[in-house]
Scaffold this active site. Sequence first.
Site, short mmCIF file in Angstrom:
data_model
loop_
_atom_site.label_atom_id
_atom_site.label_comp_id
_atom_site.label_asym_id
_atom_site.label_seq_id
_atom_site.Cartn_x
_atom_site.Cartn_y
_atom_site.Cartn_z
N LYS A 102 -9.97 99.13 25.13
CA LYS A 102 -11.22 99.16 23.98
C LYS A 102 -11.81 100.11 23.16
O LYS A 102 -11.03 101.61 23.91
CB LYS A 102 -12.60 98.19 24.34
CG LYS A 102 -13.65 99.12 25.70
CD LYS A 102 -14.21 98.63 26.60
CE LYS A 102 -15.35 99.39 27.36
NZ LYS A 102 -15.68 98.55 28.51
N ASP B 248 -24.41 93.12 30.54
CA ASP B 248 -25.78 93.45 29.80
C ASP B 248 -25.94 92.78 29.00
O ASP B 248 -26.24 91.79 28.95
CB ASP B 248 -25.94 94.88 29.15
CG ASP B 248 -27.12 95.61 28.62
OD1 ASP B 248 -28.29 94.56 28.70
OD2 ASP B 248 -27.53 96.09 28.49
#
Length: 326
Positions: A202, A234
Amino acid sequence: MSEITARGEKKLVLASGRAHPELAEEIARVLDTELLPISAYDFANGEIYVRSGESVRGTDVFVIQAHPAPLNNWLMEQLIMVDSLKRASAKRITVVSPFYPYARQDKKGRGREPISARLVADLYRTAGADRLMSVDLHTAQIQGFFDGPVDHLMAIPLLADYIRGRVDADNITVVSPDTGRVRVAEQWAERLGGAPLAFVHKSRDLTVPNQAISKTVVGQIEGRTCVLIDDMIDTGGTISGAVAVLKNAGAKDVIIAATHAVFSDPAARRLAESGAREVVVTNTLPIGPEKRFPQLTVLSIAPLIARAIREVFDDGSVTSLFDGNT
């Protein structure tokens, strides 16, 4: 020469902040004790007042506090609790922060950035904490920020043992969401009987918070059940993107496993729509009804924390709880 000796035995005291009283109460039940009665409230301007309802002189106090949003309020409350207990002559104070606040800010990625995780450790120490206990720190180096003993507990056995009973162990691939957590993925693989590893590549813009783009997966995952692991979720954007990458690469199923369910909006929606078969987390943070969805499974971390508290109080070995590994 005559000597004066103290009488009595050590006394364990559990104190809890207001952020996640359910977890503290469960820890107390496991230890067969009660929480210290504490008066805590906010003044009109937001100042926090804390006072113990009983004497803690000479006791071994464990101050339990979770750190959900608004994190800064609960961190300040915990610091004030530690200060009040120190001034009340507690013999030893252990801060129990299952989810360590500001753990993601553990290094300088760019110039002029703070190392906030170190600042939090200094605040705990200055307030009067003698020891720190936490679960699955974002990075192991945070243990070196606190000037005193640190008990770094691991939720891997709890999560991995649950997942092992839900899937075919011969068809599991453990997937790290990035290269930075490959070492943790190796511990997972070992716990799951030597499962193969993969990781998602990523990219992240350091100037934009809570945003990363999952691009491709490295490793053999076609036709296999992928256990996608992380320490925290999150907003759920990164982990949901990783699920899509795995599915597009031919994964049969994806199970997400994470220790800390931060679940800032719109995490619940993203996870529910991600295509993951199950999302397994622990209750280091409170998870309200608005953050729950059908695929969510919440495991209790209370027995692990209770056992660690008992080992610390008895001057035993916390490492022994993890087969000698930490």
